[in-house]
Write an enzyme that holds these catalytic residues in place. Structure first.
Site, PDB file in Angstrom:
ATOM      1  N   THR A   1      -7.015  15.631   4.213  1.00 52.71           N
ATOM      2  CA  THR A   1      -7.395  17.047   4.259  1.00 52.71           C
ATOM      3  C   THR A   1      -6.339  17.960   3.645  1.00 52.71           C
ATOM      4  OG1 THR A   1      -6.499  17.112   6.493  1.00 52.71           O
ATOM      5  CG2 THR A   1      -8.854  16.783   6.268  1.00 52.71           C
TER       6      THR A   1
ATOM      7  N   GLU B   1       5.585   3.653   9.075  1.00 51.24           N
ATOM      8  CA  GLU B   1       5.275   4.985   8.563  1.00 51.24           C
ATOM      9  C   GLU B   1       6.168   6.058   9.166  1.00 51.24           C
ATOM     10  OE1 GLU B   1       0.691   4.533   7.324  1.00 51.24           O
ATOM     11  OE2 GLU B   1       1.193   4.946   9.395  1.00 51.24           O
TER      12      GLU B   1
ATOM     13  N   LYS C   1       3.648  -7.335   3.441  1.00 53.75           N
ATOM     14  CA  LYS C   1       3.405  -5.897   3.360  1.00 53.75           C
ATOM     15  C   LYS C   1       3.346  -5.369   4.772  1.00 53.75           C
ATOM     16  CE  LYS C   1      -0.137  -3.443   2.955  1.00 53.75           C
ATOM     17  NZ  LYS C   1      -0.271  -2.884   4.311  1.00 53.75           N
TER      18      LYS C   1
ATOM     19  N   THR D   1       0.877  -1.175   0.000  1.00 52.40           N
ATOM     20  CA  THR D   1       0.000   0.000   0.000  1.00 52.40           C
ATOM     21  C   THR D   1       0.918   1.230   0.000  1.00 52.40           C
ATOM     22  OG1 THR D   1      -0.225  -0.235   2.399  1.00 52.40           O
ATOM     23  CG2 THR D   1      -1.969  -1.162   1.032  1.00 52.40           C
TER      24      THR D   1
ATOM     25  N   THR E   1      -2.046  -2.358   8.030  1.00 53.79           N
ATOM     26  CA  THR E   1      -2.313  -3.790   7.944  1.00 53.79           C
ATOM     27  C   THR E   1      -1.022  -4.526   7.661  1.00 53.79           C
ATOM     28  OG1 THR E   1      -4.563  -3.545   7.165  1.00 53.79           O
ATOM     29  CG2 THR E   1      -3.484  -5.606   6.665  1.00 53.79           C
TER      30      THR E   1
ATOM     31  N   ASN F   1      -0.299  10.501   8.870  1.00 55.61           N
ATOM     32  CA  ASN F   1      -1.555  10.079   9.477  1.00 55.61           C
ATOM     33  C   ASN F   1      -2.505  11.209   9.810  1.00 55.61           C
ATOM     34  OD1 ASN F   1      -1.337   7.196   9.522  1.00 55.61           O
ATOM     35  ND2 ASN F   1       0.450   7.543  10.818  1.00 55.61           N
TER      36      ASN F   1
END
EC number: 2.3.1.35
Lengths: 409, 409
Positions: A409, A282, A183, A157, A194, A404
């Site tokens: 936005t 991340e 992943k 992803t 995930t 995150n």
């Protein structure tokens, strides 16, 4: 346990005998990158899976568990999509997961209960099934013996790198391979991280034995990774064993003289993937490895290691290269297991900062240089018993917050 | 439970009858701000405390517990320093905490077991006792009936605002006051957040009753706050009850007709301080309040509320004003308690996003506008039982990472 395995250069999940893989873009991802992938075995393979403990388990996990149960521990194919998690999608989501399984089985001409399915991506949106159906129809033509990378790309992803490895070792006269792909912790609108893992081997091993091996290996690898403490609805790890390694004459069990070597290779693959997921967490700039030594028991060692590596304060300190051992001690003390508060040693790499719970004068410049590296090893010796555990994570950075917070936005 | 109390404008911990407070700068903080403070009562007061569950409990906590135990639940004074936590400091740390207690008792001319002590700041460094001793010698002269703010400033670390409130209510013919002051989650070199709370009241209430009341109020207030999940070695909340309210004729017990009103006022003060701590969490731009409704039991409701408010992904989404209900559901599902996955409703303020576990179409613009406010209320209705709980936290921001990564480097 001797480590008698070797890493296969450029090995992938199709290196073990009997496996092909493939991937294609069917339109679930907006960018032109594979979003549907499959691993297929020439024969029904022994299969085992471990699944998220999140109460809101996604539909494909239930369907895969059903397949493994109804086929007496066999799978011949696994179909995976990224871009949509098929979670919180109710009866329609369940029907869609079944359709993925059944239609891929039909396209391959195999029994429907020999197919497992997995998904990762957006929560709470229905799969666009026309796209998925078109992808399934095209999938058999993409399958090839060197399709490991195509598959790997299909399951990613927001991961930055592909995660794949393969080892080989001798089991009796046979050359056996163990491979894996995963992943990691990417974020997708509007979803959470995930973790998906897929392992293949050409060893001959019965389903019950394979399941126990996977569970034990998962406890010391995938289950010891923390990126942000949020357990996904879609986590799963599946392993397929084809039994097609040249020279195999009897199934592998703990009674086999090469069992320990096989276990070591299997654990290496699981641990490699787990570390790769932590590294690619991340916003991560570095891998953090926490080893807790000489705990009373293994559960205590694991709880403390995971608490330290998951502490926002420890993670921030590693990002800032701050030798902040007070945070390590505080995390140790809140892990929910008894510790002797007078006997703790703490090291950062080779730098001792606490001995028998007393601060040690250390060279701040040396510590800063060490913590600026791309891997930080934290050792906590409780000096209580003989149990040890290791956990992996990554630092907490501005980019984690950016990824995150700013996604929609 | 009627709320028969009113807030006292500009009330402080010295508003209840019989209390004086003070603060001064003795040199523990580098900046010229109070770093030593005290609350003193005219008489020995009923006292109760709650203390961190971190295994590495700091020395002053052990000494305060000893005082309360050996004086049969009485304290007449509390001495607090900021800038140094006196944690992980071994036998010398214990001796220093005892010296703080004994020397302040001697300066006041009261029994040594009537003094409690608390510390917050750096872990693993010894207190500079000459500075502390000089501060203790000067402390009695600073005590005054309007010294609440001086005290409040002395207990702050990187807190941005003072946290203080006071209510009054009638108990029989008496006008009773309940007040509190707290410090929140500031970061100090090289340490973790510490939460300290101090409450005073002029109600007449016996120590055992006061202890039970404090424990119950703590469970629904201080213990429901999460900034980053890291439990400090120094957390404590102490309450003193002077019994000097004008008109009191008998001690307060649950049999008293005004007991419920008193409990409501007490809980209001505890909850006010808890929310103020969450609001002022490191780097926070907004308060997050999570209410879990109709859970099977209170423990389940609390576990889910704290898991949601502590989720890095939920906190990041609030910072980014992202109506990311998938993260709320995922946190609900991993809280470690059974939930019915088919009956969950989720609201963001008044905006329904999930009903009976099915996504609801909502106005994204409206949600964005709501989430951009300085308070976000998340409601999760499990529709299982009748237990409810509320937890408070703050968003995860770039500033949190900056404060905790860049402190020393």
């Amino acid at each position: 346990m001797g480590e008698h395995f070797t890493i296969v250069p450029e090995g992938s999940i199709t290196t073990p005998q009997g496996f092909r893989a493939g991937g294609l873009h069917c339109g679930l991802k907006k960018i032109e990158r594979n979003d549907l992938g499959a691993i297929v075995c020439d024969v029904p393979a022994s299969a085992a899976g471990v699944y998220t403990l999140n109460a809101f388990q996604a539909a494909p996990l239930r369907i895969t568990q059903e397949s493994v149960a109804l086929s007496a521990g066999k799978l011949q194919a696994v179909l995976v999509n990224s871009g949509n998690a098929n979670a919180c999608t109710g009866d329609q989501g369940e029907a869609d997961a079944i359709a993925m399984r059944d239609e891929f089985a039909d396209a391959l001409g195999i029994d429907r209960m020999l197919v497992g399915v997995a998904s990762t991506g957006v929560i709470g949106e229905l799969l666009p099934m026309e796209k998925v159906r078109a992808g399934i129809a095209g999938m058999p033509a993409t399958l090839k013996a060197d399709g490991g990378e195509d598959f790997c790309q299909a399951i990613l992803t927001t991961d930055l790198v592909q995660k794949m490895t393969c080892v080989q070792l001798k089991v009796g006269d046979a050359v056996v391979h163990i491979a894996g792909a995963a992943k990691g912790s990417g974020m997708i609108h509007p979803n959470m991280a995930t973790m998906l893992g897929f392992m293949t081997t050409d060893a001959w091993i019965e389903p019950a034995q394979l399941h126990q091996l996977l569970r034990e290996a998962t406890d010391t690898s995938f289950n010891m990774v923390t990126v942000d403490g949020d357990t996904s609805t879609n986590d799963m790890v599946v392993v397929l064993a084809s039994g097609l390694a040249a020279g195999g004459s009897e199934p592998l069990t703990p009674a086999h003289p090469d069992w320990d070597a096989f276990v070591a290779g299997f654990r290496f693959v699981a641990e490699y993937l787990a570390k790769a997921i932590a590294c690619d967490g991340e916003g991560a700039t570095k891998l953090i490895e926490v080893s807790v030594q000489n705990a009373d028991n293994i559960d205590a060692a694991r709880a403390i290691a995971k608490t330290i590596v998951g502490s926002s304060l420890v993670k921030s300190a590693c990002f800032g290269a701050d030798a902040n051992w007070g945070r390590i001690i505080a995390a140790t003390g809140r892990a929910g297991v008894p510790v002797n508060v007078n006997t703790v040693d703490v090291r950062l790499g080779d730098i001792s900062v606490l001995e028998q719970s007393r601060p040690v004068k250390f060279d701040e410049e040396l510590a800063l240089a060490y913590l600026k590296g791309d891997q930080v090893n934290i050792y906590v010796n409780l000096n209580m018993g003989s149990a040890s555990a290791t956990a992996w994570g990554c630092d907490l950075t501005y980019d984690y917050v950016r990824i995150n917070a700013a996604y929609r936005t």
